[in-house]
Structures are given as structure tokens and as C-alpha cells.
Design an enzyme around this catalytic site. Sequence first.
Site, PDB file in Angstrom:
ATOM      1  N   CYS A 106      -2.434   8.858   2.444  1.00  0.00           N
ATOM      2  CA  CYS A 106      -2.186   8.351   1.092  1.00  0.00           C
ATOM      3  C   CYS A 106      -3.371   8.657   0.188  1.00  0.00           C
ATOM      4  O   CYS A 106      -3.235   8.703  -1.035  1.00  0.00           O
ATOM      5  CB  CYS A 106      -1.891   6.855   1.122  1.00  0.00           C
ATOM      6  SG  CYS A 106      -3.134   5.874   1.963  1.00  0.00           S
ATOM      7  N   GLU A 162       0.877  -1.176   0.000  1.00  0.00           N
ATOM      8  CA  GLU A 162       0.000   0.000   0.000  1.00  0.00           C
ATOM      9  C   GLU A 162       0.908   1.219   0.000  1.00  0.00           C
ATOM     10  O   GLU A 162       1.434   1.620   1.046  1.00  0.00           O
ATOM     11  CB  GLU A 162      -0.910  -0.004   1.238  1.00  0.00           C
ATOM     12  CG  GLU A 162      -1.896  -1.145   1.280  1.00  0.00           C
ATOM     13  CD  GLU A 162      -2.994  -1.033   0.254  1.00  0.00           C
ATOM     14  OE1 GLU A 162      -3.074   0.023  -0.410  1.00  0.00           O
ATOM     15  OE2 GLU A 162      -3.768  -1.997   0.103  1.00  0.00           O
TER      16      GLU A 162
END
Length: 507
Positions: free
Chosen positions: A294, A260
Site C-alpha cells: 500500500c 487501512e
Amino acid sequence: MDFLSQLRIDEQNPGVSTGSEWLTSLGDIIASYSPVDGEWIGSVASCDRESYDKVVAKASEAFLEWRLWPAPKRGEIVRQVGDALREKKEALGKLVSYEMGKSLQEGLGEVQEMIDICDFAVGLSRQLYGLTMHSERPGHRMYEQWHPLGVVGIISAFNFPVAVWSWNSMLAWVCGNTCVWKPSEKTPLCAVACQHIVQEVFARNGVPEGVSCLVTGARDTGEWLSADHRIALVSATGSTRMGKAVASTVGARLGKTLLELGGNNAIIISKDADLDIALVGCVFGAVGTAGQRCTTTRRLIIHSSVYDAFKEKLVKAYAQLVIGDPLKEGVHVGPLIDKDAVHNYMQAIEKCKAEGGHFVVEGGLLEGEGYESGCYVRPCIAEAETHYEVVQQETFAPILYLLKYNTPEEAIALQNGVPQGLSSAIMTLNLREAELFLSAAGSDCGIANVNIGTSGAEIGGAFGGEKETGGGRESGSDAWKNYMRRQTNTINYSTKLPLAQGIRFDL
């Protein structure tokens, strides 16, 4: 601070644990300073190679027993972890806010994510389904089942110091794996607090020592995990640069990774958008967690016919933002994690200006009373072009770039025209535009939303992205399969042994 004592955080904390025992380590001392006020919170003794090896050996040993516990029984343990987190929610949420710098609401929300994933995992413990298939051979049955992988290494980032660990560990545990967690060295105390909470639950239930392990440390600790053949899966959250290094090392030993990584997320503002709804999603997406998600909104792609009107709304909204101590009510934006992050923010602003960007809301460092830590900055907005190098990159800070478009196809091309592919959104009341955005010809991201922003994913859906975001999927849907190995089984209950594809082998 009461919340520290409630979480058993002291001035000096061991940072290496096998789940039942805190190990003595000769590793470096990691000091944790709050970006809120610059004050020292406490220190953690990170792992050395000897303590690391002890932890992984214990996790490997525990797996042999833990994998044999019935999955619903493992789920019951996770249910109790969720209850323990409910009891500690306020204290842990304050620690997250104080050590990381996000608003108290976001800190509490992060702990709620942990509770939610526990609930999800409990239900999942009774739903680790396989398929049955019809065999071409008479008197045969085919099916598939899923078995745990072994030891799962979890490398987490500072911006979500507890939630992302829980996404991985709760699912890994109900699937029958043991976990070794390497938290960010920027937020080690949050990890120590979580380990205390889990250890108390595990001790009451006789869970084998080694199911939940902690190894605090810097880059070398992550490198040990990546290169270790005993670690079946490395789940890593962080920068694309870090993810490429992890993938290379783990791939060299043919291990498994779940990555990720970075995001460079955009929202398309259609001429048919509800601009008031769009404004809320864009502003929170851009300044929430001081731009250190993110999934932060970094680009707005705005239709030329509403560009000026929406830009004006944004400028007015930014003028109302309250920047300061994130533990205080009414504060919208807290500090960046440290002065290195501030330096990167300032460099990105200068780079944008050098490439031709025009700032409609100026950025800069905040100084004076309340900003003594040196980590507070102004969220800013720049008119830019998609080919700017700085626009193509992810800067972990509250910098928002405005881009203009004329057709839906052009907007989608701008949205997709960056190396990252995590989250995306379109604001429109036009059904055709919305469906185009969600089609195979639309967003190339792992997450694509309509009339909500790019951040704030729910745990029920699989979370992750494509391209330089890494391709991993965590949390909901069938992400649990990442933590298991598939096995296809064929059973012959006939009196003969026919071969597949009609092959004859007569003896």
C-alpha cells in the site's frame, strides 16, 4: 519443505480456531498455490456460518475474563509470543515468501515487524495512560480512563499476511480485547501457522479460550464480521472498494472501524536532491514486493532541471534488477500474487498507452524457465500526466509513473492531486522545501518523509492515511486508543453536591 513441518502446516489444514480448539467446518476448501513456482502448498477448510458463530461466541465469552487480567500480565503473554516468533522467524519468513511471493529478506523482515510490535506492546501494557483534569466544583476530582472495547475483528490483506494482523492483535490483546482474525484467502497458510504459534503460548499460560480466534474464508466471512453486533471494532486492510463496503455495513450498526486502504504514493525529486540517495529510495519503493505494498511508490514528481538526468539513472537501475525466485539470494523482484494481478497489471499498461503515456522501461509478462507460474512481470516506467485516469488509480503492480514540475507548490499540488492519501516523500537538501512539504500547506498524507522513500514504515509511529486511504491509524504512537473506549469520571469527595456551570437546584 522443512519450514512447513516446523510450522505444523500439512496438506490439509483446518482453518477455524477458537484459540484452543480447531473446529470442524463445512465451508469451502481453499487451496493455496505458491506464485513462486505454481505448486500447491496445502489446503484450508474455511469457516461456515455455524463455526463462525461458535468462534465469535467463544471470543465474546473470553472477553469477560480477559479484560480483568492486569494489563502488565497480558503484556507478559505478548512478550512470550514475541519470543516464540523469534524461534520461528526463519521458518515463518520462508512461508511468507513462498506463499505470498515477496523476497526472503522481506519475508524475514515482516516477521521481524511482528517481533517489534510485540516488544512495543509489552511496554505499552504499563502505559495505558489517562488524564486528570481540574474540576470547576470544589471538592471534586475529574479524570479519564480507558477500557477495552470487546471483540475486535481483523480483516487482513495478502501482501502483508502476518505483520498487519500482529499490529492489531498485539495492541488489542494488551488493551484487554479478544480478536477474531479473517486473513486473506490468498495466504491462508500463513495465518494457520501464526495461530499454531500463539495457541502454544496461550496454552502454557492458561489464557482463556477465545482470546485469539481464526476464521479463514472469502468475502462472505468478512461480511459476517462487518454486520455482527458482537464485533466492537472491525479493523480492515485492503482496497478502497472493500473498505467502503466495510465502513457502510459497520456504520449502519454504529460500530467502530479502523481502515487501512489504498495508496497512490509519490516522491518529489527536488533540483536540490541528492540523486544517488533518491535513486535507492525510489527504486526500492517502486519494485519492492513487486509493487504490492500500500506504500509502494507509484509516482515520481521530478523537477524539470534534473528530470532527464534522474530518468537516465532510473533506466540504468531497472536494467540491473534481478527478477525470479524470491527465496534465492540476490533476487530483487518476485512474482505477483496470482494471474488476476497479472491481468490487472497488463490492463494498466495498455490503459496508460491509450491515454498517451510513453514507456521508457517496457513492461510485460516473463515466460520460460523459472517463470512457469505465470506470475512474473517486468517492473516498468512510464512518462505520464497526472490527469490520466490510470495515474489516479492504484494498480497493485510495479508500474511507476514519471511527472514533471517547476515549483515546489506545483509539486505539492501534484502529490496531493489523487484520491488516496497514505504515504509521501520529498528528496531535497533544501530546508525550506522540506519544511514546506511537512507543513499544513504541504503533503496531505498520513505519512510524509524527507530523504527516505514512501515504504518501510517503522512500528514506533502511527501508520495510516487520509482521504480514500480510510483515516485509520495502526501500530505505534497512541494508536492503541483505537482498541479502547474512553470514560470520563468525576468523584465528589465534599459534603455538598454543587452543580456545574453554577446552576442552582435547591430542595
